[in-house]
Scaffold this active site. Structure first.
Site, PDB file in Angstrom:
ATOM      1  N   HIS A 129     -31.166  30.120 -47.291  1.00  4.29           N
ATOM      2  CA  HIS A 129     -30.200  31.149 -47.704  1.00  4.29           C
ATOM      3  C   HIS A 129     -30.962  32.397 -48.154  1.00  4.29           C
ATOM      4  CE1 HIS A 129     -26.651  32.898 -49.617  1.00  4.29           C
ATOM      5  NE2 HIS A 129     -27.431  33.195 -50.655  1.00  4.29           N
ATOM      6  N   CYS A 157     -41.467  38.884 -14.664  1.00  3.87           N
ATOM      7  CA  CYS A 157     -41.333  38.812 -16.122  1.00  3.87           C
ATOM      8  C   CYS A 157     -42.363  39.715 -16.811  1.00  3.87           C
ATOM      9  CB  CYS A 157     -41.501  37.361 -16.554  1.00  3.87           C
ATOM     10  SG  CYS A 157     -41.541  37.137 -18.321  1.00  3.87           S
ATOM     11  N   ASP A 173     -36.321  32.090 -10.009  1.00  2.92           N
ATOM     12  CA  ASP A 173     -35.342  33.043  -9.459  1.00  2.92           C
ATOM     13  C   ASP A 173     -34.999  32.766  -7.995  1.00  2.92           C
ATOM     14  OD1 ASP A 173     -35.410  34.225 -11.903  1.00  2.92           O
ATOM     15  OD2 ASP A 173     -36.155  36.180 -11.221  1.00  2.92           O
ATOM     16  N   GLY A 203     -48.244  37.012 -13.272  1.00  8.57           N
ATOM     17  CA  GLY A 203     -47.203  37.237 -14.287  1.00  8.57           C
ATOM     18  C   GLY A 203     -45.853  37.530 -13.663  1.00  8.57           C
ATOM     19  N   GLY A 204     -45.860  37.942 -12.386  1.00  7.18           N
ATOM     20  CA  GLY A 204     -44.612  38.153 -11.652  1.00  7.18           C
ATOM     21  C   GLY A 204     -43.694  39.177 -12.287  1.00  7.18           C
ATOM     22  N   GLY A 239     -22.257  46.338 -13.428  1.00 11.53           N
ATOM     23  CA  GLY A 239     -22.418  44.907 -13.683  1.00 11.53           C
ATOM     24  C   GLY A 239     -22.139  44.580 -15.137  1.00 11.53           C
ATOM     25  N   GLU A 285     -50.750  34.496  -4.567  1.00  9.08           N
ATOM     26  CA  GLU A 285     -50.030  35.613  -5.202  1.00  9.08           C
ATOM     27  C   GLU A 285     -50.434  36.938  -4.538  1.00  9.08           C
ATOM     28  OE1 GLU A 285     -47.518  36.222  -7.620  1.00  9.08           O
ATOM     29  OE2 GLU A 285     -47.934  38.231  -6.862  1.00  9.08           O
ATOM     30  N   ARG A 332     -31.137  41.538  -6.997  1.00  4.12           N
ATOM     31  CA  ARG A 332     -32.399  41.311  -6.311  1.00  4.12           C
ATOM     32  C   ARG A 332     -32.250  40.238  -5.246  1.00  4.12           C
ATOM     33  NH1 ARG A 332     -36.104  39.431 -10.328  1.00  4.12           N
ATOM     34  NH2 ARG A 332     -34.287  38.878 -11.556  1.00  4.12           N
TER      35      ARG A 332
HETATM   36  C1  LIG Z   1     -34.862  44.154 -16.304  1.00  7.68           C
HETATM   37  C2  LIG Z   1     -35.093  42.677 -16.441  1.00  7.68           C
HETATM   38  C3  LIG Z   1     -35.383  42.144 -17.684  1.00  7.68           C
HETATM   39  C4  LIG Z   1     -35.571  40.770 -17.831  1.00  7.68           C
HETATM   40  N1  LIG Z   1     -35.781  40.264 -19.078  1.00  7.68           N
HETATM   41  C5  LIG Z   1     -35.828  38.925 -19.249  1.00  7.68           C
HETATM   42  C6  LIG Z   1     -35.953  38.362 -20.551  1.00  7.68           C
HETATM   43  O1  LIG Z   1     -36.000  39.071 -21.563  1.00  7.68           O
HETATM   44  N2  LIG Z   1     -36.004  37.022 -20.659  1.00  7.68           N
HETATM   45  C7  LIG Z   1     -35.941  36.191 -19.572  1.00  7.68           C
HETATM   46  O2  LIG Z   1     -35.990  34.960 -19.740  1.00  7.68           O
HETATM   47  N3  LIG Z   1     -35.849  36.698 -18.316  1.00  7.68           N
HETATM   48  C8  LIG Z   1     -35.783  38.032 -18.139  1.00  7.68           C
HETATM   49  N4  LIG Z   1     -35.690  38.555 -16.863  1.00  7.68           N
HETATM   50  C9  LIG Z   1     -35.715  37.620 -15.708  1.00  7.68           C
HETATM   51  C10 LIG Z   1     -37.151  37.130 -15.425  1.00  7.68           C
HETATM   52  O3  LIG Z   1     -37.994  38.240 -15.213  1.00  7.68           O
HETATM   53  C11 LIG Z   1     -37.172  36.220 -14.215  1.00  7.68           C
HETATM   54  O4  LIG Z   1     -36.166  35.243 -14.360  1.00  7.68           O
HETATM   55  C12 LIG Z   1     -38.527  35.537 -14.048  1.00  7.68           C
HETATM   56  O5  LIG Z   1     -39.532  36.486 -13.853  1.00  7.68           O
HETATM   57  C13 LIG Z   1     -38.482  34.555 -12.872  1.00  7.68           C
HETATM   58  O6  LIG Z   1     -39.723  33.965 -12.688  1.00  7.68           O
HETATM   59  P1  LIG Z   1     -40.156  33.428 -11.246  1.00  7.68           P
HETATM   60  O7  LIG Z   1     -41.472  32.760 -11.437  1.00  7.68           O
HETATM   61  O8  LIG Z   1     -39.059  32.665 -10.631  1.00  7.68           O
HETATM   62  O9  LIG Z   1     -40.313  34.730 -10.350  1.00  7.68           O
HETATM   63  P2  LIG Z   1     -41.262  35.993 -10.535  1.00  7.68           P
HETATM   64  O10 LIG Z   1     -41.610  36.215 -11.941  1.00  7.68           O
HETATM   65  O11 LIG Z   1     -40.597  37.114  -9.813  1.00  7.68           O
HETATM   66  O12 LIG Z   1     -42.595  35.600  -9.783  1.00  7.68           O
HETATM   67  C14 LIG Z   1     -42.624  35.442  -8.399  1.00  7.68           C
HETATM   68  C15 LIG Z   1     -44.002  35.799  -7.891  1.00  7.68           C
HETATM   69  O13 LIG Z   1     -44.104  35.405  -6.525  1.00  7.68           O
HETATM   70  C16 LIG Z   1     -44.826  36.386  -5.816  1.00  7.68           C
HETATM   71  N5  LIG Z   1     -44.469  36.265  -4.395  1.00  7.68           N
HETATM   72  C17 LIG Z   1     -43.421  36.821  -3.747  1.00  7.68           C
HETATM   73  N6  LIG Z   1     -43.439  36.445  -2.454  1.00  7.68           N
HETATM   74  C18 LIG Z   1     -44.523  35.647  -2.292  1.00  7.68           C
HETATM   75  C19 LIG Z   1     -45.068  34.939  -1.191  1.00  7.68           C
HETATM   76  N7  LIG Z   1     -44.493  34.986   0.016  1.00  7.68           N
HETATM   77  N8  LIG Z   1     -46.187  34.198  -1.386  1.00  7.68           N
HETATM   78  C20 LIG Z   1     -46.755  34.122  -2.620  1.00  7.68           C
HETATM   79  N9  LIG Z   1     -46.273  34.768  -3.694  1.00  7.68           N
HETATM   80  C21 LIG Z   1     -45.174  35.509  -3.535  1.00  7.68           C
HETATM   81  C22 LIG Z   1     -44.400  37.694  -6.458  1.00  7.68           C
HETATM   82  O14 LIG Z   1     -45.362  38.716  -6.238  1.00  7.68           O
HETATM   83  C23 LIG Z   1     -44.288  37.297  -7.925  1.00  7.68           C
HETATM   84  O15 LIG Z   1     -45.480  37.536  -8.627  1.00  7.68           O
HETATM   85  C24 LIG Z   1     -35.518  39.921 -16.680  1.00  7.68           C
HETATM   86  C25 LIG Z   1     -35.243  40.463 -15.419  1.00  7.68           C
HETATM   87  C26 LIG Z   1     -35.008  41.821 -15.298  1.00  7.68           C
HETATM   88  C27 LIG Z   1     -34.637  42.372 -13.942  1.00  7.68           C
END
Ligand SMILES: Cc1cc2nc3c(=O)[nH]c(=O)nc-3n(C[C@H](O)[C@H](O)[C@H](O)COP(=O)(O)OP(=O)(O)OC[C@H]3O[C@@H](n4cnc5c(N)ncnc54)[C@H](O)[C@@H]3O)c2cc1C
Length: 462
Positions: free
Chosen positions: A440, A44, A306, A41-42, A177, A36, A267
């Site tokens: 209810h 989310c 994602d 936590g990425g 959007g 990472e 994105r």
């Molecule tokens: C404004 C907004 C609000 C949202 N609200 C919600 C919600 O209420 N409910 C919901 O279900 N979803 C919501 N989402 C969507 C949700 O945030 C994502 O679907 C979720 O975070 C995806 O998880 P992920 O693990 O695929 O990716 P991420 O959470 O993006 O994690 C990916 C991780 O990989 C790391 N990374 C990147 N490149 C590399 C690499 N080359 N090597 C190693 N690590 C790397 C990044 O730093 C990151 O920490 C929201 C999105 C947005 C834009």
């Protein structure tokens, strides 16, 4: 290239998907590492669900206060102390990051700081060090903002991130959007006092959802004071001292608006930087394609979250569900993801929660479709809480009575989605829902009533 360390499962990305995958692989006895480069936590935890969910919780109170006036509650002023709000939100994010770090430690999962890049089969380069994994799970998300927008110079378009850093609430905003997150952000801004436009080329917001949902949420947000411009697009824009002057084509007329900010959510999964080709994967697409086992087609490489999903379908719960499936398959079990039960939720006021198929989708899949609805204006809790646009819609197979879709618009739709998920996952029938005794007064009662409407014998509908 000499390998610095070997793991059973090497997970790239410590977001919602990567963490779930790593923990599940460790539970199954794997020696696991997470790579990472930024914060655990990425998206989310750091830039999506949590920060925006926190602000949505605050602005929901503002919305409730407005409704409170109808109930005879009088108050004066409704300001958000943005410094306190931002501090508390940052504390929550930091608490969650720390919690994830502890979770990884508890499962003896190694955290490798840095950005991973695939190398020769089974190998990953992280800042010049080479790690190998018997299995590799790609969970790198879609973090990079892609602002290309017709009619607007890229430098004038911001992502949702801007709202986490700016000090001052924009006076006016144009959001482009129609997806759940765009409408959540529109409502946050509107509740905090901005003048808000949402422009979409589609004929309604949430255009993929059932007609009942998309027309009612569009109407509800308009009633809330958001200017929703459907079938519209930006023709041109020009920065002046007053702001960004935009000319939009709205159906067959032109509309001119001046806004402080334009926000868009688009994105990029950043495939070019992952070294996919070296590992035998295609890097020329927008997302990595996977099957229901989260396999990429290259032996031993899985992808989740994602990184594998188009913008409108990106959800944290889908990422973590995919993470568990990938980890189980990587560790030798046989698991598939169940796309039927991935809920599509917007935490607006009223909330939207859709699970399973819409009527047209069900027909396309060959079902002999029957639908039933229960408007929340006829539900006692709906009446108490003025759910004027609210509705529950059930889509089922006429022959077997199996429920294949549930769509909800109403105050607690996000929570009710759990009932819808279980209904579809357990392949419940209309008779099963009819027989369920819901408490209810709750909006859930309308689930049973919508099922009875399908069966042609509603109890409370006129
Ligand atoms: C404004 C907004 C609000 C949202 N609200 C919600 C919600 O209420 N409910 C919901 O279900 N979803 C919501 N989402 C969507 C949700 O945030 C994502 O679907 C979720 O975070 C995806 O998880 P992920 O693990 O695929 O990716 P991420 O959470 O993006 O994690 C990916 C991780 O990989 C790391 N990374 C990147 N490149 C590399 C690499 N080359 N090597 C190693 N690590 C790397 C990044 O730093 C990151 O920490 C929201 C999105 C947005 C834009």
């Amino acid at each position: 290239m000499p390998v610095d360390k070997h793991f059973d499962v090497l997970v790239l990305g410590g977001g919602a998907g990567g963490v779930a995958a790593a923990v599940r692989a460790a539970q199954l006895g794997g020696h696991v590492a997470v790579v990472e480069p930024r914060y655990l936590g990425g998206f989310c935890v750091n830039r999506g669900c949590i920060p925006f969910g926190y602000t949505l919780a605050a602005t929901r109170i503002l919305g409730d206060l407005l409704f409170g006036k109808d109930l005879g509650i009088h108050y004066s002023g409704r300001a958000l102390d943005s410094a306190t709000h931002a501090r508390k939100r940052a504390e929550l994010i930091s608490f969650l990051r720390q919690g994830i770090a502890t979770l990884l430690k508890k499962h003896n999962i190694e955290l490798i700081p840095g950005r991973g890049r695939l190398g020769e089969p089974g190998k990953v380069d992280v800042r010049g060090e080479v790690f190998s994994g018997s299995k590799i799970i790609l969970a790198t998300g879609a973090g990079r903002f892609k602002p290309e927008t017709a009619g607007i110079d890229a430098k004038n378009v911001s992502s949702s991130d801007i709202l986490l850093t700016i000090q001052e609430q924009p006076g006016s905003c144009l959001l482009l959007g129609d997806n759940p997150k765009i409408i959540e952000i529109a409502q946050i801004l509107q509740r905090l006092g901005s003048h808000v436009w949402v422009a979409t080329e589609e004929k309604a917001l949430l255009h993929d959802e059932s007609k009942a949902i998309r027309t009612r949420i569009t109407k509800a947000l308009r009633k809330n004071g958001i200017n929703v411009l459907t079938r519209s697009r930006v023709l041109s824009s020009d920065r002046s001292s007053k702001g960004l002057q935009c000319i939009l084509k709205v159906k067959d007329r032109e509309e001119r608006i001046t806004v402080d900010r334009v926000i868009r959510l688009q994105r990029d999964a950043g495939l070019a930087e992952l070294g996919l080709e070296a590992a035998g994967l295609k890097g020329d697409k927008d997302v990595v394609e996977v099957n229901e086992r989260m396999e990429t087609g290259v032996d031993g490489i899985y992808a989740i979250g994602d990184l594998t999903t188009p913008e409108d379908r990106r959800y944290s719960h889908l990422a973590s569900a995919g993470g568990i499936v990938a980890a189980e398959n990587a560790m030798g079990l046989e698991t598939c993801i169940d796309h039927r039960t991935v809920s599509r939720v917007a935490f607006t006021q009223p909330q939207v929660a859709c699970v399973g198929l819409t009527e047209p989708e069900a027909r396309k899949r060959g079902y002999d479709v029957i639908t039933g609805t229960a408007p929340l204006t006829l539900n006692p809790f709906g009446m108490l809480t003025a759910q004027s646009e609210g509705i529950v819609e059930v889509v089922a197979d006429k022959q077997k009575g199996e429920i294949v879709g549930i769509h909800i618009l109403g105050e607690t739709a996000g929570e009710m989605a759990a009932q819808a998920v279980l209904t579809i996952q357990l392949e419940a029938t209309l008779e099963d829902l009819n027989k369920t005794t819901f408490p209810h007064p709750t909006l859930s009662e309308s689930l049973a009533e919508a099922a009875r409407d399908c069966l042609g014998r509603p109890i409370y509908l006129p």
